[in-house]
Design an enzyme around this catalytic site. Structure first.
Site, mmCIF file in Angstrom:
data_model
loop_
_atom_site.group_PDB
_atom_site.id
_atom_site.type_symbol
_atom_site.label_atom_id
_atom_site.label_comp_id
_atom_site.label_asym_id
_atom_site.label_seq_id
_atom_site.Cartn_x
_atom_site.Cartn_y
_atom_site.Cartn_z
ATOM 1 N N VAL A 1 0.835 -1.212 0.000
ATOM 2 C CA VAL A 1 0.000 0.000 0.000
ATOM 3 C C VAL A 1 0.867 1.258 0.000
ATOM 4 O O VAL A 1 0.639 2.194 -0.794
ATOM 5 C CB VAL A 1 -0.971 0.000 1.212
ATOM 6 N N LYS B 1 -7.435 -1.880 9.231
ATOM 7 C CA LYS B 1 -8.768 -2.231 9.754
ATOM 8 C C LYS B 1 -8.693 -2.948 11.094
ATOM 9 O O LYS B 1 -9.454 -2.655 12.017
ATOM 10 C CB LYS B 1 -9.451 -3.106 8.708
ATOM 11 N N GLU C 1 -10.627 5.536 5.396
ATOM 12 C CA GLU C 1 -11.380 5.066 4.223
ATOM 13 C C GLU C 1 -10.819 3.749 3.686
ATOM 14 O O GLU C 1 -11.567 2.841 3.313
ATOM 15 C CB GLU C 1 -11.298 6.146 3.133
ATOM 16 N N VAL D 1 -11.729 -0.205 4.955
ATOM 17 C CA VAL D 1 -12.929 -0.985 4.619
ATOM 18 C C VAL D 1 -13.193 -0.851 3.129
ATOM 19 O O VAL D 1 -13.309 0.256 2.599
ATOM 20 C CB VAL D 1 -14.167 -0.482 5.406
ATOM 21 N N GLY E 1 -11.342 -1.223 0.516
ATOM 22 C CA GLY E 1 -10.264 -0.699 -0.332
ATOM 23 C C GLY E 1 -10.632 0.583 -1.052
ATOM 24 O O GLY E 1 -10.806 1.624 -0.432
ATOM 25 N N ILE F 1 -13.326 1.593 -2.585
ATOM 26 C CA ILE F 1 -14.711 2.107 -2.633
ATOM 27 C C ILE F 1 -14.860 3.229 -1.599
ATOM 28 O O ILE F 1 -14.578 3.010 -0.419
ATOM 29 C CB ILE F 1 -15.736 0.996 -2.300
ATOM 30 N N GLU G 1 -4.653 -15.087 1.909
ATOM 31 C CA GLU G 1 -3.389 -15.140 2.642
ATOM 32 C C GLU G 1 -2.992 -16.597 2.865
ATOM 33 O O GLU G 1 -3.830 -17.497 2.761
ATOM 34 C CB GLU G 1 -3.589 -14.499 4.026
ATOM 35 N N ASP H 1 -12.755 -11.011 9.507
ATOM 36 C CA ASP H 1 -12.385 -9.816 8.738
ATOM 37 C C ASP H 1 -13.638 -8.995 8.401
ATOM 38 O O ASP H 1 -13.659 -7.772 8.585
ATOM 39 C CB ASP H 1 -11.659 -10.255 7.454
ATOM 40 N N LYS I 1 -14.745 -5.136 9.657
ATOM 41 C CA LYS I 1 -15.128 -4.048 8.741
ATOM 42 C C LYS I 1 -16.547 -3.562 9.043
ATOM 43 O O LYS I 1 -16.824 -2.356 8.995
ATOM 44 C CB LYS I 1 -15.027 -4.540 7.293
HETATM 45 N N1 LIG Z 1 -2.460 -4.999 0.628
HETATM 46 C C1 LIG Z 1 -3.743 -4.689 0.497
HETATM 47 O O1 LIG Z 1 -4.381 -4.957 -0.541
HETATM 48 C C2 LIG Z 1 -4.461 -3.970 1.618
HETATM 49 C C3 LIG Z 1 -5.816 -3.632 1.466
HETATM 50 C C4 LIG Z 1 -6.469 -2.927 2.471
HETATM 51 C C5 LIG Z 1 -5.788 -2.627 3.637
HETATM 52 N N2 LIG Z 1 -4.481 -3.003 3.781
HETATM 53 C C6 LIG Z 1 -3.808 -2.664 5.041
HETATM 54 O O2 LIG Z 1 -2.703 -1.805 4.761
HETATM 55 C C7 LIG Z 1 -1.662 -2.012 5.706
HETATM 56 C C8 LIG Z 1 -0.366 -2.290 4.960
HETATM 57 O O3 LIG Z 1 -0.519 -3.450 4.169
HETATM 58 P P1 LIG Z 1 0.547 -3.847 3.062
HETATM 59 O O4 LIG Z 1 -0.083 -4.927 2.257
HETATM 60 O O5 LIG Z 1 1.069 -2.649 2.385
HETATM 61 O O6 LIG Z 1 1.728 -4.475 3.995
HETATM 62 P P2 LIG Z 1 3.199 -4.844 3.559
HETATM 63 O O7 LIG Z 1 3.340 -4.954 2.098
HETATM 64 O O8 LIG Z 1 3.630 -5.999 4.409
HETATM 65 O O9 LIG Z 1 4.052 -3.554 4.030
HETATM 66 C C9 LIG Z 1 4.305 -3.267 5.372
HETATM 67 C C10 LIG Z 1 5.353 -2.150 5.424
HETATM 68 O O10 LIG Z 1 5.514 -1.745 6.770
HETATM 69 C C11 LIG Z 1 6.924 -1.725 7.081
HETATM 70 N N3 LIG Z 1 7.062 -2.043 8.501
HETATM 71 C C12 LIG Z 1 6.662 -3.150 9.163
HETATM 72 N N4 LIG Z 1 6.951 -3.059 10.464
HETATM 73 C C13 LIG Z 1 7.555 -1.857 10.635
HETATM 74 C C14 LIG Z 1 8.077 -1.166 11.759
HETATM 75 N N5 LIG Z 1 8.062 -1.706 12.985
HETATM 76 N N6 LIG Z 1 8.584 0.070 11.565
HETATM 77 C C15 LIG Z 1 8.624 0.632 10.344
HETATM 78 N N7 LIG Z 1 8.124 0.026 9.235
HETATM 79 C C16 LIG Z 1 7.603 -1.205 9.387
HETATM 80 C C17 LIG Z 1 7.548 -2.751 6.185
HETATM 81 O O11 LIG Z 1 8.916 -2.471 6.005
HETATM 82 P P3 LIG Z 1 9.850 -3.342 5.018
HETATM 83 O O12 LIG Z 1 9.370 -2.993 3.623
HETATM 84 O O13 LIG Z 1 11.222 -2.859 5.262
HETATM 85 O O14 LIG Z 1 9.613 -4.768 5.371
HETATM 86 C C18 LIG Z 1 6.737 -2.552 4.909
HETATM 87 O O15 LIG Z 1 7.269 -1.536 4.131
HETATM 88 C C19 LIG Z 1 -2.158 -3.164 6.603
HETATM 89 O O16 LIG Z 1 -2.748 -2.626 7.764
HETATM 90 C C20 LIG Z 1 -3.189 -3.867 5.750
HETATM 91 O O17 LIG Z 1 -4.176 -4.546 6.519
HETATM 92 C C21 LIG Z 1 -3.796 -3.662 2.815
#
Ligand SMILES: NC(=O)c1ccc[n+]([C@@H]2O[C@H](COP(=O)([O-])OP(=O)(O)OC[C@H]3O[C@@H](n4cnc5c(N)ncnc54)[C@H](OP(=O)(O)O)[C@@H]3O)[C@@H](O)[C@H]2O)c1
Length: 435
Positions: free
Chosen positions: A17, A108, A132, A135, A137, A139, A193, A204, A208
């Protein structure tokens, strides 16, 4: 328009993200300047491993592994939390809010489990907390509930809020195949996952739904109190019989008002095959909201993924940046004065039902089942039984649909039916929602 105002943005996380957010901020910077008078400068980004190659190029010195330094940086006005998890994300957001910075999060789980202190901190500091992206994504459902539909009392809300389960149910229906096969396919394609438990069992969607209730009903609902069933027990037979009855099976998150009481639940449900929600396919999400003035409205789109989620994060960012640069500060982004929901007890919830029994193929079975339902004042709407049994144990599926009844009556009836000697497996009960 007036001059361009510059605001500093800090971000914790530059993964899926965060990478999308950084890309949008680079690609749309001219538009934000021209259309909104905002120069949004991504000043500091904290990650776990600063040495990791990144898909997005940022100026030297922006990336750090020191998240507190990003929060405390006086040049950071708005913090974006896209690192995920409960801790330390919760502490980082609290610290930023208390320091008078607006916060945008896509997290979330964090809001559902630890949201109250964050909303209070935002309220006390007079800053905004945008969520926003947490929940559905891409929308803009939160914005619709908190802005576009403010004239309405929300009467009900039906959502397909989880892309993983919607993908599995769609593929079971359109391609045939078992729950296990389609879960495997969802994992191969990146829609589920490695550990999909919280998607499959409805957790989940319940998290939401709790967030939607905050905006739709100004109610604080703890996700743990939302009655929920997952989709793991849905089999190809149920998909086929539902279709024969004119329905599709969807995992629904439902909230409805009954005067001052709020009914919330998450479970698979039969929905008429011609309705909009029945035709939301694969990983897509949708929310149908019924407002007192506007009537029904359906919001549809991608519920996750890099760019849809980043789109929602940036939309909150721009909204909060506009408030921050406006001479009249509007209220914080979300209602903070939420009341604890007065829940409708699950046994009082009234729906129609689909019931699939596996019974010995012999005369009088239907009469025994019907008698038990009659004792609970539940009347049968339809019955399906195909052919004679060709299995060794002489068992056949017997499908009933049942008119509206309280869930408590249905549970008592099913408990008695399961004890009948002619019933060879526990009954499969799925609620019917006539949307
Ligand atoms: N992916 C989706 O489609 C999606 C959809 C809706 C909501 N979300 C929400 O968005 C959030 C992020 O998801 P994501 O998919 O982007 O996760 P992700 O790809 O795993 O990215 C997590 C990021 O956080 C960094 N990080 C983790 N622990 C840290 C810490 N202690 N200090 C500093 N940085 C730290 C990681 O660093 P490194 O890169 O160095 O490992 C990485 O850059 C989550 O809450 C998820 O539920 C995701």
């Amino acid at each position: 328009m007036g001059g361009v105002q510059s605001l500093g943005v800090g971000m914790i996380g530059l993964g899926v993200v965060g990478g999308g957010v950084a890309r949008i901020l680079q690609e749309r910077s001219t538009y934000f300047r021209q259309a909104h008078g905002l120069d949004l400068v991504l000043r500091r980004v904290a990650v776990r491993n600063p040495g990791k190659p990144r898909a997005v190029d940022l100026p030297a010195g922006v990336i750090t592994d020191d998240a507190p330094a990003v929060i405390q940086d006086p040049g950071v006005d708005i913090l974006i939390e896209v690192m995920g998890g409960l801790d330390p994300a919760s502490g980082f957001c609290l610290e930023a809010l208390r320091a008078g910075k607006d916060v945008v999060t896509a997290n979330k789980a964090l809001l559902a489990e630890k949201g109250q202190p964050l909303f209070h901190a935002a309220s006390e500091a007079g800053v905004g907390l945008g969520f926003e992206a947490s929940v559905c994504g891409g929308i803009p459902i939160m914005r619709a509930l908190s802005r576009g539909l403010v004239a309405n009392e929300i009467e009900s809300l039906y959502g397909i809020l989880n892309g993983t389960t919607n993908y599995i149910l769609t593929r079971m229906s359109d391609d045939g195949g078992s729950f296990e096969e389609m879960l495997g396919q969802a994992q191969e394609r990146g829609y589920a996952e490695a550990d999909p438990t919280m998607d499959i069992d409805g957790t989940d969607a319940a998290q939401k739904l709790a967030l939607l209730c905050r905006l739709a009903f100004c109610s604080h609902v703890s996700p743990a109190t939302i009655p929920r069933d997952g989709i793991e027990a849905i089999g190809p037979l149920d998909i086929d019989f539902a279709r024969e009855l004119g329905y599709a099976i969807k995992l629904l998150a439902i909230a409805k008002t009954h005067g001052r009481r709020l009914e919330t639940r998450v479970h698979p449900a039969l929905v008429p095959s011609g309705c909009l929600l029945a035709n939301i396919k694969d990983e897509f999400n949708a929310v149908e909201v019924v407002g007192s003035a506007v009537g029904p409205q359906v919001f549809y789109g991608r519920g996750a993924g890099q760019m849809p989620t980043a789109s929602a994060v940036v939309s909150d960012l721009v909204d909060l940046a506009r408030q921050r640069t406006s001479s009249v500060r509007q209220d914080a982004f979300v209602p903070t004065e939420t009341a604890e929901a007065d829940p409708v007890p699950p046994e009082e919830v009234v729906t129609s039902f689909y019931c699939r029994l596996t019974v010995r193929d012999r005369p009088g079975v239907l009469a025994q089942v019907a008698q038990i339902y009659a004792q609970e004042h539940i009347s049968i709407a339809k019955v399906i039984q195909h052919g004679r049994s060709d299995t060794e144990d002489g068992a056949v599926p017997l499908i009933l649909t049942l008119h509206e009844a309280p869930e408590g009556s249905m549970r008592r009836a099913v408990s008695s039916i399961n004890k009948l000697p002619v019933v060879t497996e526990p009954a499969q009960i799925i609620r019917i929602e006539e949307l």
